[in-house]
Design a protein around this motif. Structure first.
Motif, mmCIF file in Angstrom:
data_model
loop_
_atom_site.group_PDB
_atom_site.id
_atom_site.type_symbol
_atom_site.label_atom_id
_atom_site.label_comp_id
_atom_site.label_asym_id
_atom_site.label_seq_id
_atom_site.Cartn_x
_atom_site.Cartn_y
_atom_site.Cartn_z
ATOM 1 N N LEU A 108 -10.317 -15.715 4.001
ATOM 2 C CA LEU A 108 -9.915 -15.934 2.612
ATOM 3 C C LEU A 108 -8.731 -16.893 2.489
ATOM 4 N N SER A 159 0.783 -1.237 0.000
ATOM 5 C CA SER A 159 0.000 0.000 0.000
ATOM 6 C C SER A 159 0.813 1.285 0.000
ATOM 7 N N SER A 210 -3.229 -1.321 8.604
ATOM 8 C CA SER A 210 -3.856 -2.134 7.560
ATOM 9 C C SER A 210 -3.885 -3.606 7.955
ATOM 10 N N LEU A 244 -6.858 -7.116 0.011
ATOM 11 C CA LEU A 244 -7.344 -8.479 0.219
ATOM 12 C C LEU A 244 -7.858 -9.097 -1.074
ATOM 13 N N GLU A 245 -8.411 -8.270 -1.933
ATOM 14 C CA GLU A 245 -8.889 -8.781 -3.230
ATOM 15 C C GLU A 245 -7.727 -9.029 -4.180
ATOM 16 N N ALA A 285 -6.748 -4.153 10.250
ATOM 17 C CA ALA A 285 -8.039 -4.062 9.563
ATOM 18 C C ALA A 285 -8.306 -5.292 8.695
ATOM 19 N N MET A 286 -7.251 -5.908 8.175
ATOM 20 C CA MET A 286 -7.421 -7.024 7.243
ATOM 21 C C MET A 286 -7.461 -8.390 7.920
ATOM 22 N N SER A 309 -6.478 0.215 -0.356
ATOM 23 C CA SER A 309 -7.126 0.120 0.942
ATOM 24 C C SER A 309 -7.136 -1.341 1.367
ATOM 25 N N PRO A 310 -7.370 -1.632 2.656
ATOM 26 C CA PRO A 310 -7.399 -3.031 3.090
ATOM 27 C C PRO A 310 -8.311 -3.928 2.254
ATOM 28 N N PRO A 311 -9.554 -3.541 1.938
ATOM 29 C CA PRO A 311 -10.377 -4.423 1.096
ATOM 30 C C PRO A 311 -9.768 -4.658 -0.284
ATOM 31 N N MET A 312 -9.149 -3.621 -0.853
ATOM 32 C CA MET A 312 -8.555 -3.775 -2.179
ATOM 33 C C MET A 312 -7.318 -4.660 -2.141
ATOM 34 N N GLN A 334 -10.637 -10.987 7.893
ATOM 35 C CA GLN A 334 -11.027 -11.417 6.545
ATOM 36 C C GLN A 334 -9.896 -12.174 5.856
#
Length: 543
Positions: free
Chosen positions: A307, A244, A296, A279-280, A299-300, A274-277, A303
């Motif tokens: 995953l 990031s 981060s 993770l994806e 926050a991740m 961002s953390p969701p991005m 999830q």
């Protein structure tokens, strides 16, 4: 200086600190013996093509972008020609780079190296005022900018005519950088720079809010590739790096560009991370090495466990690097619980270019940053500059192959004392040589990995017509480490309210980089001051 410079424009070189103000530099490791002539673009990029490995995958990005080392070299060579032939760059000119993390930003960085220029990368979130300070301080004459971020740069350029040449990329017009690149040759003869020619100026706000330009040589870039990544990270050529931090941060520049390319590996550049991005993107790109801040990771974590992105749980991710702010013990434990991965923590600084204290996975200890990275020396000093015994709180001091060289700045003498770089961190070292972070020794606010000067936020809020006085401090926050808190005295006729809080916060976001805005605002009838009128920030902290 060891050899004759290749710089025609010697502005930056002429403003290096005098030798007696610079730190002691150490080159004891065999891998730190550099030749007198050195261009880091030759070593990090062209070397792979020359060795017949140009088809190795180098950079990936969303949208199916996949550049090989040969692809990156082609683009960097063409941009270098544009800089020299169409924009009039001569070696030593400063080139402002402005873009989110993407392959074209990387190509522009290497083009500047090849042409013998000095890269001045800027964070995408900076506003015109902040860009103007950088342009003025470094006397930036050229800029390469992503068209998506043109607006603030145009505002800054209008106020600073020293910036005379700007090209925008990702702009499909005859005036855009891509159109100019198409006119140029894919071959370029790199400027035969000296190892101690300046190749980048990285800006840090510092505690006063006045930007400090940290100057680094071509040999510095190669030195940081030879120390921490080789001895601590121990990545492989088949690794896929992701993260990031912006390339304008030296944490991001090293982790997402210099280090992977030094071993012929691949990097994924995300314009938004961002953390969701993240993770994806990690499973989508098969990322194996992650660089981000403790905020981060926290926050991740949950999830990431769901995953199963960690290699111990069947995913691709095998190494996770944390830096930018202190790593809480709870965050380290949480991440390992959900991913099975022990984090690699580290401390670096813009002045030192990258990480100098760290520990690999096998030697990590909760609550400790780590031990001294090979190539460096570090200790803890008292206020008189004397080493303190183990277990004693003091000021962190470090020296090695890199070190602080501020651009024409009196603060050089504060950061460098008796040959040591004083980072502004308070540490304790234990009997085993592990360094334990305690706090900052100055008023710098470190929030989610970003360094924020309290005085800069104060100056911003004082521009609002409702604000009579304000004081800004950092306060502890479980998620971000610290947050910015402002204590505000309103002018007559203005009433404290949640609406006023939002108005001041929105004003700050429009005026300075949004990450600097005060997440907490407390209204006061008056602020604690000394008899001479100086704000007593320590009293704000004690409330």
């Amino acid at each position: 200086m060891t050899t004759r410079t290749s710089h025609v424009d010697t502005f930056a070189r002429d403003r290096l600190p005098p030798p007696q103000w610079q730190p002691e530099f150490l080159f004891e490791l065999p891998e730190l013996q550099f030749p007198d002539r050195l261009n880091c673009a030759t070593e990090l990029l062209d070397r792979w093509v020359a060795q017949g490995q140009g088809e190795r995958l180098c950079l990936q990005a969303p949208g199916g972008v996949r550049w090989t080392y040969a692809d990156l070299q082609d683009r960097a060579n063409r941009i270098a020609h544009v800089l020299v032939r169409e924009m009039g760059l001569v070696p030593g000119n400063r080139v402002l780079l402005r873009a989110p993390n993407n392959p074209m930003m990387a190509a522009c960085w290497f083009a500047v190296m090849k042409a013998g220029g000095i890269a001045v990368a800027t964070m995408p979130l900076l506003r015109a005022k902040e860009l103007g300070q950088i342009i003025d301080k470094a006397q930036v004459s050229h800029a390469l900018c992503d068209a998506a971020l043109a607006a603030e740069l145009q505002l800054a350029a209008a106020q600073h005519p020293v910036l005379r040449e700007i090209r925008y990329f990702h702009e499909e017009t005859p005036q855009g950088l891509e159109a100019a690149m198409a006119r140029q040759s894919p071959s370029f003869d790199n400027v035969h720079t000296a190892a101690d020619d300046i190749c980048l100026i990285a800006f840090t706000s510092g505690t006063t809010g006045v930007p400090k330009g940290t100057m680094h040589f071509h040999r510095d870039v190669m030195a940081v590739c030879a120390c921490w990544p080789r001895h601590v990270l121990k990545a492989r050529a088949d690794d896929v790096f992701i993260g990031s931090p912006p390339l304008a941060f030296t944490f991001g520049l090293g982790g997402l560009l210099l280090f992977p390319m030094s071993i012929g590996a691949c990097s994924v550049l995300l314009d938004k991370a961002s953390p969701p991005m993240l993770l994806e993107a990690i499973p989508r790109f098969g990322a194996t090495v992650l660089f981000t801040a403790p905020t981060s990771y926290r926050a991740m974590a949950a999830q990431a466990g769901q995953l199963r992105i960690g290699a111990p749980r069947g995913g691709s991710l095998r190494k996770c690097v944390s830096a930018g702010e202190a790593l809480p013990v709870a965050t380290r434990a949480l991440w390992k619980e959900h991913t099975g991965i022990e984090m690699i923590d580290g401390i670096g600084s813009t002045e030192m270019l990258h990480i100098f204290i760290s520990a690999d996975e096998a030697h990590a200890r909760p609550g400790a940053t780590g031990t001294v990275v090979p190539g460096y020396q570090a200790c803890v000093l008292d206020d008189e500059g004397r080493p303190v015994p183990p277990g004693t709180l003091g000021r962190l001091a470090v020296k090695g192959p890199t070190g602080c060289r501020y651009l024409a700045d009196e603060r050089q003498r504060q950061y460098v004392q008796h040959g040591w770089n004083l980072t502004g961190d308070a540490y304790i070292v234990d009997e085993d040589g592990y360094f334990h972070y305690q706090s900052r020794t100055d008023d710098l606010i470190v929030s989610a990995g970003y360094n924020i000067a309290a005085v800069e936020v104060e100056d911003c809020l004082l521009q609002h017509p409702a604000v009579a006085e304000c004081g800004v401090i950092g306060v502890p926050d479980e998620q971000r480490g610290q947050i910015v808190k402002a204590f505000v005295v309103l002018r007559e006729g203005h009433v404290p309210s949640q609406a006023m809080v939002r108005e001041l916060q929105d004003f700050a976001k429009r005026t300075v980089a949004p990450y600097k805005y005060p997440r907490a605002i407390e209204f006061r009838e008056q602020l604690p001051r000394t008899e001479t009128g100086k704000l007593q920030q320590f009293k704000l902290r004690s409330v």
